[in-house]
Design an enzyme around this catalytic site. Structure first.
Site, PDB file in Angstrom:
ATOM      1  N   GLY A 185      50.684  38.004  48.345  1.00  0.00           N
ATOM      2  CA  GLY A 185      50.491  39.421  48.644  1.00  0.00           C
ATOM      3  C   GLY A 185      49.065  39.800  48.276  1.00  0.00           C
ATOM      4  O   GLY A 185      48.138  39.030  48.240  1.00  0.00           O
TER       5      GLY A 185
ATOM      6  N   LEU B  36      55.922  36.701  53.734  1.00  0.00           N
ATOM      7  CA  LEU B  36      54.625  36.673  53.341  1.00  0.00           C
ATOM      8  C   LEU B  36      54.374  35.636  52.732  1.00  0.00           C
ATOM      9  O   LEU B  36      54.980  35.319  51.534  1.00  0.00           O
ATOM     10  CB  LEU B  36      54.432  38.094  52.737  1.00  0.00           C
ATOM     11  CG  LEU B  36      53.204  38.627  52.282  1.00  0.00           C
ATOM     12  CD1 LEU B  36      52.145  38.463  53.449  1.00  0.00           C
ATOM     13  CD2 LEU B  36      53.087  39.751  51.385  1.00  0.00           C
ATOM     14  N   ASP B  37      53.315  34.839  53.024  1.00  0.00           N
ATOM     15  CA  ASP B  37      52.536  33.866  52.225  1.00  0.00           C
ATOM     16  C   ASP B  37      53.493  32.893  51.700  1.00  0.00           C
ATOM     17  O   ASP B  37      53.326  32.314  50.869  1.00  0.00           O
ATOM     18  CB  ASP B  37      51.804  34.396  50.895  1.00  0.00           C
ATOM     19  CG  ASP B  37      50.779  35.275  51.169  1.00  0.00           C
ATOM     20  OD1 ASP B  37      50.129  35.393  52.445  1.00  0.00           O
ATOM     21  OD2 ASP B  37      50.516  36.338  50.580  1.00  0.00           O
ATOM     22  N   SER B  38      54.574  32.539  52.810  1.00  0.00           N
ATOM     23  CA  SER B  38      55.431  31.626  52.161  1.00  0.00           C
ATOM     24  C   SER B  38      55.640  30.604  53.192  1.00  0.00           C
ATOM     25  O   SER B  38      56.623  29.799  53.157  1.00  0.00           O
ATOM     26  CB  SER B  38      56.794  32.201  52.188  1.00  0.00           C
ATOM     27  OG  SER B  38      56.739  33.300  50.768  1.00  0.00           O
TER      28      SER B  38
END
Lengths: 289, 289, 289, 289
Positions: free
Chosen positions: D207, D233-235
């Site tokens: 995040g 998100l960012d995964s």
């Protein structure tokens, strides 16, 4: 008469490390120096750091002289502020207690170092909640204390371990893969004196089975973190971290194997820093002079 | 009257970094502090280091006050020893000259940083022995000076470049992949002011074509070294080094590509340290406060 | 009749790793596959690599079937070229001999790993030219052989050690800080079977006292290199390298201490690769599949 | 007649990378080879990987021949299983679109590389939700498209950007510090074709403001992660990660500065891997052949 003697005894020639932290103000270093001069202290080494965000000032002094710690502290406290923190440390081999559970790699490494005089600390005892490492420890003639946790509550087990540790009056407690959570009472007794090695690049993978979760997440680097223990799981001030590159061919077992080597390495580097009186804790961070 | 004015002008309120190195003796820090006090200097930051091997003592002071540099230096010189070295540095954005040859990666990176105000230095000019980077540099409105070396001896070319540089009075000269050897006269004029980036983990692969030789040797890590330039090829005091892991699938071109990225990175980190007045040269090493 | 039996015995169901290297030619993978098919070999895993510089082709095959190694090799040799190199390896725990001198850190680490079943190899014996590590080794119930070199020439000592090793028929010989130079005759007997750990980022600091020389040079990173031993000092094919960042505050002793931890780590990672049959030597480099 | 022509056109001589993944079964490599043989495909390179946890088998083939992709795919699908995934990639410079917001370091680095032919890809256009990087991009004569998001909903903005991108038919979309979240519809259109650079060692600091949070947490290493974008998100699957060591003297701004250099480096290394057709996505991980 006895009081005078006691004071005299305490005011002998000595060499100490003094950490000071307080709110920064103009001329602070000059003021600190002036106090040192007034007490005839020789300054052997000195380093300062100002945290610009919080306006907190830090100084590490190696001093030598014939002084009473309390009277030096009194002067600093008086001059600087009510928020001042002062912390004398002895320049000598610290005494340590090791807490372990089942894994031999960190403890084994420290035992080998210790046997050949490369540890820079004195191991007073090793305490475990399992018997499995007893034969290994006893090869090296270090006292091994087994405190079973099966029939005890967490509180009871912690309190039993704490009671045993207190007898030894250690400078530091090293959790060399100790898989139990310490109670806040335990931690309070050894504030900033307990060092843990966690097998992830904190703050990633807090808690259990970090290697397995690293594998599942498909990370390309794993690592380890040496940190002081505070009341929040794997969240204390970080001392040292390092990593190893891995790739998709690493199974969980491969990651564990490489991870163990990184853990040993990180714990060793953190202990070197601590045992040479270079680490100061500030809020949730470490200042490493 | 003019003399008084001149002195007055020189003795104004200022902020400087002062590096001192000299043979260690008992009470040296106390003595240095006493001098600072006698000149009404406020000490803003302080760090000491003792090289136990050589018994040389180092101190970095950030001081503030209304003083003449020469009179401060005089006092230190008098008190400490004849071997003392004193070095005042200004706490301000340094002015720099970049020397380049044909490769765009280091210079390109610095130009981008500079354009967006992230460089912490002022680029006065870029000088090259080739024209190839002129269009790139001019995109960024930085003066580009081309000094052809084809018809000149090494001495002549060096002297021409030096003459041009002298006009700018730079604080530092950055060799951002400048593929020419500097004469000892050139270096003497900018002692510990010239920073080079070499594409190997020095002292391995000194000289030409380090990546090709790294490839041939079958190394598993490559790296780069930022160092001050002295009279011996790739042998000056090292400021920063870092590495990248490679494997057998990397061709020479692949190594060059990864290497360029490491070079940029290492040069950037070294320049950050230098531009914040943290680096002191001692013999063939750097003390980084 | 006995010949038939013998052949039958050799032609049983097995699992092997086969490395092939030869001059690349069009359709080479298809040809290799065709041979495997003709021998009813199941291919369990396969990896290829083409060295574009030399036009040498490499393949690693894990195969399973009921075959005579010699007849498989014969087919490949016939089809591919006269320059072909073929190398069968068994997928099983290798047997190893450790050679040491005085330093306990690498051997200690391997002994701990071995005691807890984390080594993935079987230690047949430990041989040393000093007695100092005998008590440590014997704690772990591994045979320790002391072969004094004081009264022997290098040739004689090497030959005595070699003779002892030959009895064990080890798959690999690990020089876990063995401070003696092996004769070319010794090396010839165990070509690409002897692994050394050198305490520098080779090719820097070849030879004696690398940490001291690293300190003198003022490097900012130190490291270790695991490599196969060939006839040139510290110049054999590199398997794994890694580093640690240091700074000017590290004395030679501090560098040695950190270095020991890096050595352990690098040796462990190299041995993992070798013990899982992933390393192929080509000229002076390693292909790590 | 037109159909025959069309088929003929599609069945020309070509060179492709083929990734296959499916449930492992005995003899699978032999079966895949047999299919290649039946289609007269020359195998130029081959690598296999078996994920022991899931029993999923992976193979990367570089093949050459005169074939229709669909008929090759048909054979594999028929023989292997219904769970098979097949993925042809062209061995040629990919066409890319860059998405940026305000930060110049990643885009600047790619523009410099591109100008000097070191990128191994063709930049079709750069799209931004801000105008700030327009002057920089235009220095390099790359089309810059500004799509303001102020008056649009996230859905509308995403759909406008997607529409523009679709015109270019890019092979990959690189988020070179694009500070907007993509809609799942956007991602679905370019599944495993969108690469992001995140400024932390994922999964730590998912995040916003990872450097600020790293500073607050007092970490001793920071890093960057290049990953494919998925719906979380960012995964997404991680391609490459690397780190830099920092200490307590680094302010948030210092961390940002070092971090930018690490981001550039990590993005470059990830793009090199992708542009050479070496990366396969499997669940939430990458297999890098």
């Amino acid at each position: 008469m006895s009081i005078i003697n006691k004071n005299k005894k305490r005011k002998h020639f000595k060499k100490k490390v003094l950490f000071i932290s307080c709110i920064h103000k103009k001329g602070i270093i000059n003021q600190i120096m002036t106090i040192c001069f007034s007490k005839f202290l020789e300054i052997l080494a000195i380093s300062t750091y100002l945290d610009v965000d919080t306006n907190i000032f830090f100084i590490r002094l190696e001093i030598q002289g014939c002084f009473q710690e309390c009277s030096v502290l009194y002067l600093f406290r008086d001059l600087l502020s009510s928020n001042i923190k002062l912390n004398f440390q002895s320049i000598k081999k610290p005494k340590i207690i090791l807490l372990v559970t089942k894994e031999p790699h960190c403890i084994g490494n420290l035992l080998i170092k210790n046997k050949f005089g490369h540890l820079n600390a004195e191991i007073l005892a090793i305490i475990s909640n399992h018997k499995i490492l007893k034969p290994l420890v006893e090869l090296f003639n270090i006292p091994f204390h087994y405190i079973n946790h099966d029939t005890l509550s967490d509180e009871e087990h912690n309190s039993k371990v704490l009671k045993l540790i207190n007898k030894f009056k250690p400078d530091y407690i090293i959790l060399a893969k100790y898989m139990r959570i310490l109670t806040s009472n335990f931690i309070k007794n050894y504030n900033n004196k307990i060092i843990n090695i966690h097998h992830s690049i904190l703050p990633s993978f807090i808690g259990a089975r970090p290697y397995f979760r690293a594998y599942k997440r498909g990370v390309k680097i794993i690592g380890a973190t040496a940190h002081y223990v505070n009341n929040y799981l794997d969240s204390g001030p970080i001392i040292f971290q390092d990593i190893a590159h891995i790739d998709h061919t690493y199974t969980v077992n491969d990651i564990v194997r490489v991870g163990h080597d990184v853990e040993q390495y990180v714990l060793n580097r953190a202990l070197s820093l601590i045992f040479s009186n270079r680490v100061l804790v500030f809020q949730n961070r470490t200042i490493i002079f």
